[in-house]
Enzyme design. Structure first.
Site, PDB file in Angstrom:
ATOM      1  N   GLY A  35      -3.127  -7.807 -14.410  1.00 53.67           N
ATOM      2  CA  GLY A  35      -3.297  -8.425 -15.734  1.00 53.67           C
ATOM      3  C   GLY A  35      -2.371  -7.835 -16.788  1.00 53.67           C
ATOM      4  N   ALA A  76      -0.881 -11.482   4.166  1.00 53.65           N
ATOM      5  CA  ALA A  76      -1.105 -11.274   5.601  1.00 53.65           C
ATOM      6  C   ALA A  76       0.224 -11.287   6.362  1.00 53.65           C
ATOM      7  CB  ALA A  76      -2.053 -12.341   6.144  1.00 53.65           C
ATOM      8  N   CYS A  84      -3.814  -4.397  -1.917  1.00 52.74           N
ATOM      9  CA  CYS A  84      -3.909  -5.811  -1.505  1.00 52.74           C
ATOM     10  C   CYS A  84      -3.964  -6.073  -0.007  1.00 52.74           C
ATOM     11  CB  CYS A  84      -2.734  -6.586  -2.078  1.00 52.74           C
ATOM     12  SG  CYS A  84      -2.816  -6.748  -3.843  1.00 52.74           S
TER      13      CYS A  84
HETATM   14  C1  UDX Z   1       2.051  -6.546  -2.148  1.00 57.09           C
HETATM   15  C2  UDX Z   1       2.917  -7.806  -1.983  1.00 57.09           C
HETATM   16  O1  UDX Z   1       4.276  -7.420  -1.642  1.00 57.09           O
HETATM   17  C3  UDX Z   1       2.916  -8.635  -3.262  1.00 57.09           C
HETATM   18  O2  UDX Z   1       3.593  -9.871  -3.023  1.00 57.09           O
HETATM   19  C4  UDX Z   1       1.462  -8.921  -3.666  1.00 57.09           C
HETATM   20  O3  UDX Z   1       1.450  -9.619  -4.902  1.00 57.09           O
HETATM   21  C5  UDX Z   1       0.664  -7.643  -3.780  1.00 57.09           C
HETATM   22  O4  UDX Z   1       0.739  -6.896  -2.555  1.00 57.09           O
HETATM   23  P1  UDX Z   1       2.351  -4.150  -3.234  1.00 57.09           P
HETATM   24  O5  UDX Z   1       1.126  -3.813  -2.452  1.00 57.09           O
HETATM   25  O6  UDX Z   1       2.398  -3.822  -4.679  1.00 57.09           O
HETATM   26  O7  UDX Z   1       2.663  -5.715  -3.128  1.00 57.09           O
HETATM   27  O8  UDX Z   1       3.614  -3.407  -2.556  1.00 57.09           O
HETATM   28  P2  UDX Z   1       4.547  -3.717  -1.283  1.00 57.09           P
HETATM   29  O9  UDX Z   1       5.948  -3.490  -1.688  1.00 57.09           O
HETATM   30  O10 UDX Z   1       4.246  -5.003  -0.640  1.00 57.09           O
HETATM   31  O11 UDX Z   1       4.158  -2.529  -0.277  1.00 57.09           O
HETATM   32  C6  UDX Z   1       2.889  -2.461   0.342  1.00 57.09           C
HETATM   33  C7  UDX Z   1       2.867  -1.328   1.355  1.00 57.09           C
HETATM   34  O12 UDX Z   1       3.698  -1.614   2.472  1.00 57.09           O
HETATM   35  C8  UDX Z   1       3.365   0.017   0.803  1.00 57.09           C
HETATM   36  O13 UDX Z   1       2.557   1.059   1.287  1.00 57.09           O
HETATM   37  C9  UDX Z   1       4.779   0.116   1.344  1.00 57.09           C
HETATM   38  O14 UDX Z   1       5.238   1.444   1.445  1.00 57.09           O
HETATM   39  C10 UDX Z   1       4.599  -0.542   2.709  1.00 57.09           C
HETATM   40  N1  UDX Z   1       5.854  -1.086   3.265  1.00 57.09           N
HETATM   41  C11 UDX Z   1       6.507  -2.083   2.629  1.00 57.09           C
HETATM   42  C12 UDX Z   1       6.322  -0.603   4.487  1.00 57.09           C
HETATM   43  O15 UDX Z   1       5.717   0.288   5.091  1.00 57.09           O
HETATM   44  N2  UDX Z   1       7.460  -1.152   4.997  1.00 57.09           N
HETATM   45  C13 UDX Z   1       8.151  -2.145   4.382  1.00 57.09           C
HETATM   46  O16 UDX Z   1       9.177  -2.599   4.924  1.00 57.09           O
HETATM   47  C14 UDX Z   1       7.661  -2.639   3.155  1.00 57.09           C
HETATM   48  P1  ADP Z   2      -5.738  -5.241 -10.141  1.00 59.92           P
HETATM   49  O1  ADP Z   2      -4.890  -4.305  -9.330  1.00 59.92           O
HETATM   50  O2  ADP Z   2      -6.173  -6.454  -9.357  1.00 59.92           O
HETATM   51  O3  ADP Z   2      -5.136  -5.599 -11.465  1.00 59.92           O
HETATM   52  P2  ADP Z   2      -7.498  -3.316 -11.442  1.00 59.92           P
HETATM   53  O4  ADP Z   2      -8.700  -2.656 -10.891  1.00 59.92           O
HETATM   54  O5  ADP Z   2      -6.291  -2.514 -11.778  1.00 59.92           O
HETATM   55  O6  ADP Z   2      -7.131  -4.485 -10.406  1.00 59.92           O
HETATM   56  O7  ADP Z   2      -7.887  -4.109 -12.778  1.00 59.92           O
HETATM   57  C1  ADP Z   2      -8.981  -4.933 -12.952  1.00 59.92           C
HETATM   58  C2  ADP Z   2      -9.508  -4.704 -14.373  1.00 59.92           C
HETATM   59  O8  ADP Z   2     -10.511  -5.693 -14.649  1.00 59.92           O
HETATM   60  C3  ADP Z   2     -10.188  -3.347 -14.591  1.00 59.92           C
HETATM   61  O9  ADP Z   2      -9.525  -2.653 -15.647  1.00 59.92           O
HETATM   62  C4  ADP Z   2     -11.644  -3.707 -14.962  1.00 59.92           C
HETATM   63  O10 ADP Z   2     -12.195  -2.842 -15.944  1.00 59.92           O
HETATM   64  C5  ADP Z   2     -11.467  -5.111 -15.511  1.00 59.92           C
HETATM   65  N1  ADP Z   2     -12.702  -5.921 -15.492  1.00 59.92           N
HETATM   66  C6  ADP Z   2     -13.570  -6.100 -14.466  1.00 59.92           C
HETATM   67  N2  ADP Z   2     -14.562  -6.947 -14.816  1.00 59.92           N
HETATM   68  C7  ADP Z   2     -14.317  -7.342 -16.094  1.00 59.92           C
HETATM   69  C8  ADP Z   2     -14.976  -8.215 -17.023  1.00 59.92           C
HETATM   70  N3  ADP Z   2     -16.078  -8.885 -16.665  1.00 59.92           N
HETATM   71  N4  ADP Z   2     -14.448  -8.363 -18.251  1.00 59.92           N
HETATM   72  C9  ADP Z   2     -13.313  -7.686 -18.605  1.00 59.92           C
HETATM   73  N5  ADP Z   2     -12.644  -6.860 -17.782  1.00 59.92           N
HETATM   74  C10 ADP Z   2     -13.125  -6.679 -16.535  1.00 59.92           C
END
Ligand code: UDX
Ligand code: ADP
Length: 466
Positions: free
Chosen positions: A13, A223, A274
C-alpha cells in the site's frame, strides 16, 4: 477532483499509493492504517521500512497530494476510489489452516467501508486474495449499505511489485491488470481506474479482464515465479552431485528465448511474504475444487524450497566435521533478498534455526535488518547463542565458518584475505547465493561450498548427501 484512499500502509500500500500521488498531481491520495506507529513512521524522516527510491517519492508528495493518517474512517468516507492493501496472511488455525488465506483483515476493512460510506465507491483489491473474494466483499458491502442506497463496484488490481525494486516496478510496470464485472457499471469502473494508470502507463500495458481471472492471475504469477526458482534449485543439487555448474546451466537455459533469463538464480531458497503464502492459497483452492493432483503439483514447489534450506544446513554441519556445536559461524545477510529490510519468510530464519538446533553460535550481520527484528524472527528465548553485530568483519572474527544468506552487493567486495586471517582454521565459506568468486576464495585458503557448484575436493570425501 478525484479522491483516493489507500487502506493499509504496508509494503504494498505505501509505495503504490506514493507513486500514484507522484504521477497524478491532481489526485488527492490518503494512506490510512490502523497501526498508529506505522503511520507516524510514514510521517517521520525514517520510513517504516527500507525500499530504494521510496523516500525520494514520499518527500516529493507528502504534504502536497499525499498524506498518511490513522483516521481511517474520515478518509474512507471522503474517497471516490478505495484501494485495499491490508494483510492476508495464511490461516494458522481452523479450516484450511496452513493453506487458506485469512481474510479477517479484509472483511473488517469491508465492513468498516460499509459503515462509514455515504456515497458510491469503487473498491479496489490490491492485496492478494483467493479467487472470488471480490464476490464475497461485494456482498458484505451491498448487504450492509442497502438502506443508504449506495452502489459499490469491486475491482481486482493485483500488485506485481517486487521488494527492493518496488519503485521502479511501479513507475515502469510490465503490465497493469484490472479485473472487474463485465456489465456497463463494471466496465465504467474499470475505465475510471484505467484513467488513473494512464497518467504514466502506456495503454497497451493496461490489461482488463473479468474479476476472477485477475484474482487467479496474481496467484498464478507468483506460483510460476516460485516454480522457476525451485526448478533451478532442484538442478543445483544435481549439479553438486555431478560436477556441473548451476550458473552455467542457468545461462544456457536463459538464452533460450522460450525460457528467458529471469528467476533462474539458484539460492538457499526463496523467501518473502508472497510466494509460499500464495502457493498454499492456490493449493487450497485446488483441493477445495477436488483438484488434488493439481494441488500436489504446486505443493512440490514448496517442498523443494524446504529441501533446499535443509540441504544447506546439512552441508554446513557435515562439512565442519559433523559438528558445529559451540563453533562460531558468521551469518552474512538476514533479509529475504537484497535491498530490503524485510525478513518475512527469509530462508535465513530456517537456516539459522537449523544451525542453532545443532548448537552453533551465530554472529549475524545484515546491512538493513535490525537486531530486534532478527531476535523476533528467531523467537529467541535467551538460551540460543546469537549475536547481532555491525559489520561483516566482526561477524566472522574467530569464526569457523561463514554463510552468505542474502545477496547484498557489499558482500562481494569484502576483503576476504582479512576475513580469512581472523578466522579459525580450517576456515569454511558457505555461499548460499552464489555471489562469491569460488576460485579466489580457494586460493586464499578457504574451503568453499557454493550452491550448485562442484564440491571442494576435501568436501567430496566428507560430504555425502542423499
Ligand atoms: C514477488 C514477485 O516477484 C512479485 O511479482 C510479487 O508482486 C510479490 O512477490 P518479492 O517477494 O518482493 O516479489 O521478491 P522476488 O524478487 O520475487 O524474490 C522472492 C524470493 O525469491 C527472494 O527470497 C529471492 O532471493 C528469491 N529468488 C529470486 C531466488 O532465489 N532466485 C531468483 O532467481 C529470484
Ligand atoms: P503487505 O506486504 O501486503 O503490504 P503489510 O503487513 O506490510 O502487508 O501491510 C498491511 C497493513 O494493513 C498493515 O500495516 C496493517 O496494520 C494494515 N491493516 C490491516 N487491517 C486494516 C484495517 N482494517 N484498516 C486499516 N489498516 C489495516
Amino acid at each position: 477532483m478525484v479522491k483516493i484512499c489507500g487502506i493499509g500502509a504496508g509494503y504494498v500500500g505505501g509505495p503504490t499509493m506514493a507513486v500514484i500521488a507522484l504521477k497524478c498531481p491532481s489526485i488527492e491520495v490518503a494512506v490510512v492504517d490502523i497501526s498508529e506507529s506505522r503511520i507516524s513512521a510514514w510521517n517521520s524522516k525514517k520510513l517504516p521500512f527500507y525500499e530504494p527510491g521510496l523516500e525520494e517519492v514520499v518527500n516529493q508528495c507528502r504534504g502536497k497530494n499525499l498524506l498518511f493518517s490513522s483516521d481511517v474512517e474520515k478518509h474512507v468516507y471522503e474517497a471516490d476510489i478505495i484501494f485495499v492493501s491490508v494483510n492476508t496472511p495464511t490461516k494458522i488455525k481452523g479450516i484450511g489452516a496452513g493453506k487458506a488465506a485469512d481474510l479477517t483483515y479484509w472483511e473488517s476493512a469491508a465492513r468498516m467501508i460499509a459503515d462509514v460510506s455515504n456515497s458510491d465507491k469503487i473498491v479496489v483489491e490490491k492485496s492478494t486474495v483467493p479467487v472470488r473474494t471480490a464476490e464475497a466483499i461485494g456482498k458484505i458491502l451491498s448487504e450492509n449499505s442497502k438502506s443508504k442506497g449506495i452502489k459499490y463496484q469491486i475491482l481486482s488490481n493485483p500488485e506485481f511489485l517486487s521488494e527492493g525494486t518496488a519503485i521502479q516496478d511501479l513507475l515502469n510496470p510490465d503490465r497493469v491488470l484490472i479485473g472487474g464485472n463485465q456489465d456497463p457499471q463494471g466496465l465504467d469502473a474499470i475505465q475510471k481506474l484505467k484513467d488513473i494508470y494512464a497518467y504514466w502507463v502506456p495503454q497497451d500495458r493496461i490489461i482488463t479482464t473479468n474479476l476472477w481471472s485477475a484474482e487467479l492471475s496474481k496467484l498464478a504469477d507468483n506460483a510460476f515465479l516460485a516454480q522457476r526458482i525451485s526448478s533451478i534449485n532442484a538442478m543445483s543439487a544435481l549439479c553438486e552431485a555431478t560436477g556441473a555448474e548451476v550458473s552455467q546451466v542457468s545461462l544456457a537455459l536463459g538464452k533460450n528465448t522460450k525460457i528467458g533469463p529471469k528467476f533462474l538464480n539458484a539460492s538457499v531458497g526463496f523467501g518473502g511474504s508472497c510466494f509460499q503464502k500464495d502457493i498454499m492459497n492456490l493449493v487450497y483452492i485446488c483441493e477445495s475444487n477436488g483438484l488434488t493432483q493439481v494441488g500436489n503439483y504446486w505443493k512440490e514447489v514448496i517442498k523443494v524450497n524446504e529441501y533446499q534450506k535443509s540441504r544447506f544446513v546439512h552441508r554446513v554441519v557435515t562439512s565442519m566435521f559433523n559438528t558445529v556445536s559451540g563453533k562460531k559461524i558468521g551469518i552474512l545477510g538476514f533479509a529475504f533478498k537484497k535491498d530490503t529490510s524485510d525478513t518475512r519468510k527469509s530462508p535465513a530464519i530456517d537456516v539459522c534455526k537449523g544451525l542453532l538446533g545443532d548448537n552453533a553460535c551465530l554472529s549475524i550481520y545484515d546491512p538493513r535488518v535490525t537486531e530486534h527484528q532478527i531476535e523476533k524472527e528467531l523467537c529467541m528465548d535467551g538460551v540460543e547463542c546469537v549475536n547481532v553485530v555491525g559489520d561483516a568483519y566482526e561477524a566472522t572474527r574467530d569464526a569457523h565458518g561463514l554463510c552468505i544468506l542474502t545477496e547484498w552487493d557489499e558482500f562481494k567486495t569484502i576483503d576476504y584475505q582479512r576475513v580469512y586471517q581472523n578466522m579459525e582454521k580450517p576456515a569454511f565459506v558457505f555461499d548460499g547465493r552464489n555471489i562469491l568468486d569460488v576460485h579466489k576464495l580457494r586460493e586464499i585458503g578457504f574451503i568453499v561450498y557454493s550452491i550448485g557448484n562442484p564440491l571442494d575436493q576435501c568436501l567430496i570425501n566428507i560430504n555425502i548427501i542423499n
